[in-house]
Design a protein around this motif. Structure first.
Motif: not given
Length: 697
Positions: A226, A235, A207
């Motif tokens: 993510q 991301s 992420d």
């Protein structure tokens, strides 16, 4: 004394006779030459008429049929031939009906027969044409030519192509080999070709952590998720250097990607830096029957066709490829040879051969019988020409010269640097990578798995370099650590290393696919044992050994979006029986080159090198998975420099970089590396006309 008048008369008569003979011969020769010239002219005119028939047949059987087909696929092309009456096994005596007249009074008739399929390409449509050209005086010439309509060879224009990618995007940098000439400037001659990354099914990104850079486009048909949040999309730290609409990389300034969703065709009319929902070959009508930005295959292209769809390279499939290569009839793999320091089916104490045991071998030597081979180019460069099949596992390191393919039926283990050498004879020389056209070319293909680097060592930051090169800290199988939790290699982290974690993650995905479609044949990976383990829950991180699941009644299989669970199913007895009956298994470790052997070979390579990134030149291509791990504590400092391309169904690779924010795995795409594999979906790219031959006057 004879009269001089008599002598003169006789001489005159003899001379006159000779002149008459010469004139007669000259006249006859002239008549013969004229007749031969007229015959040759008529033959040429009849041949021109026959050639006109072959050319007209191209327009009729190729361009017109393809234009009428439902799609540009080979199957649609074959269906259109069926519709016009040219079915498999059928013959049309006169393709155009009545003889087709030409302006000079000549004509042609074209006969066509259809017989589909070859050993190496069962989907091929093969047409045999016989064109007869005829003149007004009845002179004829008959030519025969074979047309082959096949799937296009797969366009290997991707620096990275995979079904499923986990972890590899952490600290990834993908760029063209142009980058080795220097950064782009305002001068267009310095701009880089854009690199492409293709993902067919799923991509997991971190992420809010380093998520890689692609100096070009990321082409996806599956999902990008993510990991922690489960959000769909890349991301927020994924970067590119390509602006939409550009065809070259003009700057190394990092920018965020701009997603283009191809379910809205107008979004994909110009080159993009991130494609969602990229169309397959059955959904191109909205794009003018062309892929928006080059072909992305409908399914992962296999190096050897799986003709019976059992997800294994059976003896018949392997032997067909080897035999046709040796016979010179294989379209994908030309017969070749390899000269290298090698050990074949070694036993006992296994070590690198160094500069000894230099042999020259072919597919007849290594491909027809079980052959597990060590190839060592550290002293004498490996010299390769054409394709060499190896019926087993391959361990390789060192320098490589030549242009060719090593195709192992089993696993390939790259246990050290593997680089090109541009010297001659016994003289070694570094290559100039700024001019790729002069570099050797290596295609390293595994029918099993490909493993690069130290996948053996347990994952623990507390180990010293000395410990990491010791077999005492090799990763044990999960079952062993469950039964021996206090063992040194099991107790340090109580969780498996990254390759074994990735194996269990891929196995979980395969179970989910089967549970969504019970006709699916799952492919499982095993590590040092005949037990299939899969990850519990939805986490992609290593778990405690005791928590991993086996395929047994009551085991829970989670359906996930990233690390977030959406639902779960507990396996029933019937499901377990069906899964185990249908599944195929690929063992990551080798029975010949076990993890202890490989660790010693790896340690030997590491102790003999200086510092710097692990170096690999060539195309790494696995029919199944590529696993790779480069620890920071090695002399390579957590870095891997790949100058070629990486193609695998599953990619489980972690190259963390030195920890200063710079890339770990850098792929410099060498777009010369394109093995001729039937894997394309565009029929029009693959009309192959054989050389015509004369079959009658």
């Amino acid at each position: 004394m004879p009269s001089t008048k008599g002598i003169t008369l006789v001489s005159t008569l003899v001379f006159t006779f000779i002149v008459i003979i010469l004139v007669t011969i000259s006249t006859l020769t002239s008549l013969s030459n004229r007749r031969n010239a007229q015959d040759a002219l008529r033959t040429s005119q009849a041949q021109f008429a026959a050639e006109a028939g072959l050319e007209r047949a191209v327009a009729r059987l190729w361009h017109q049929v393809l234009a009428s087909a439902a799609s540009p696929s080979v199957s649609a092309y074959a269906a259109e031939l069926n519709r016009m009456g040219l079915t498999n096994g059928a013959t049309i005596a006169s393709l155009f009906g009545e003889p087709q007249s030409l302006g000079d009074g000549s004509s042609f008739v074209v006969r066509v027969s259809r017989q589909d399929g070859t050993i190496t390409n069962p989907d091929a449509v093969i047409l045999t044409l016989t064109s007869t050209g005829t003149l007004a005086d009845g002179s004829t010439r008959r030519l025969r030519q074979v047309f082959r309509v096949e799937r296009a060879f797969f366009p290997f224009d991707y620096a990275l192509l995979t079904n499923n990618a986990e972890c590899i995007f952490c600290h990834l940098d993908v760029k063209s080999m142009d980058a080795l000439r220097g950064p782009p400037t305002s001068d267009p001659s310095t701009w880089w070709r854009r690199a492409k990354v293709g993902v067919l099914e799923s991509l997991i990104m971190r992420d809010n952590e380093e998520a890689g850079v692609v100096h070009g486009s990321l082409v996806t048909r599956g999902t990008i998720t993510q990991q922690s949040s489960g959000r769909i999309g890349p991301s927020n730290r994924y970067r590119t250097t390509m602006n939409p609409g550009d065809t070259r990389i003009r700057s190394t300034t990092l920018i965020s990607a701009t997603p283009a969703d191809c379910t809205i065709p107008s979004s994909c009319t110009i080159p993009q830096n991130l494609y969602y929902n990229y169309p397959d070959s059955n959904n191109l009508s909205a794009f003018g029957n062309r892929f928006p930005d080059g072909e992305l295959p409908d399914s992962f292209p296999l190096p050897i066709p799986d003709t019976n769809n059992n997800r294994l390279i059976d003896d018949a499939e392997w032997n067909a490829e080897v035999s046709s290569s040796l016979a010179g009839t294989n379209q994908s793999y030309s017969a070749g040879s390899i000269t290298a320091a090698m050990r074949i089916n070694p036993s006992g104490s296994i070590a690198w051969p160094g500069g000894s045991s230099v042999l020259t071998q072919t597919s007849a030597d290594l491909g027809q019988s079980p052959s597990n081979v060590i190839l060592d180019g550290s002293v004498t460069p490996i010299s390769l020409s054409g394709t060499v099949f190896i019926n087993g596992d391959v361990v390789i390191r060192g320098r490589v010269r030549g242009n060719g393919t090593i195709l192992a039926r089993g696993n390939v283990y790259v246990m050290g640097d593997l680089t090109y050498d541009c010297g001659t004879g016994s003289t070694l020389a570094a290559c100039d990578y700024s001019n790729p056209s002069r570099l050797p070319q290596l295609h390293l293909i595994a029918g099993g798995n490909t493993v690069v680097g130290d996948y053996m060592t347990i994952h623990s930051g507390s180990l010293t370099l000395l410990n990491m090169l010791s077999t005492n800290y090799n990763q044990p199988p999960i079952s062993f650590c469950r039964a021996n939790p206090t063992n040194t290699a099991c107790a340090l982290r109580r969780t498996p290393n990254l390759p074994l974690t990735e194996i269990t993650n891929f196995n979980r995905r395969e179970l989910r696919r089967y549970l969504s479609d019970n006709t699916y044949r799952p492919r499982f990976y095993t590590f040092g044992e005949d037990v299939v383990y899969f990850s519990p829950g939805c986490s992609h991180q290593p778990q405690q050994y005791k928590d991993y699941n086996t395929i047994a009644a009551g085991a829970k299989v989670s359906f996930c979006q990233g690390d977030r669970e959406l639902s779960a199913i507990k396996l029933t007895e019937n499901q377990v029986s069906s899964i185990l009956a249908r599944a195929v298994r690929y063992e990551v470790t080798s029975s010949t080159f076990n993890n202890a052997v490989l660790k010693n070979l790896w340690a030997s390579s590491m102790n003999a090198r200086g510092t710097g990134a692990l170096r690999t030149d060539g195309l790494l291509y696995s029919a199944n998975a590529i696993f790779g791990l480069a620890h920071r504590k090695y002399p390579m400092g957590g870095r891997w420099d790949l100058r070629g391309a990486l193609v695998a169904a599953d990619t489980g690779i972690l190259v963390p970089g030195p920890g200063d924010g710079t890339a770990g795995l850098t792929i410099y795409h060498d777009d010369r590396l394109r093995p001729r594999l039937p894997g394309g979906q565009q029929a029009q790219a693959q009309l192959r006309r054989g050389v015509w031959e004369v079959v009658g006057q």
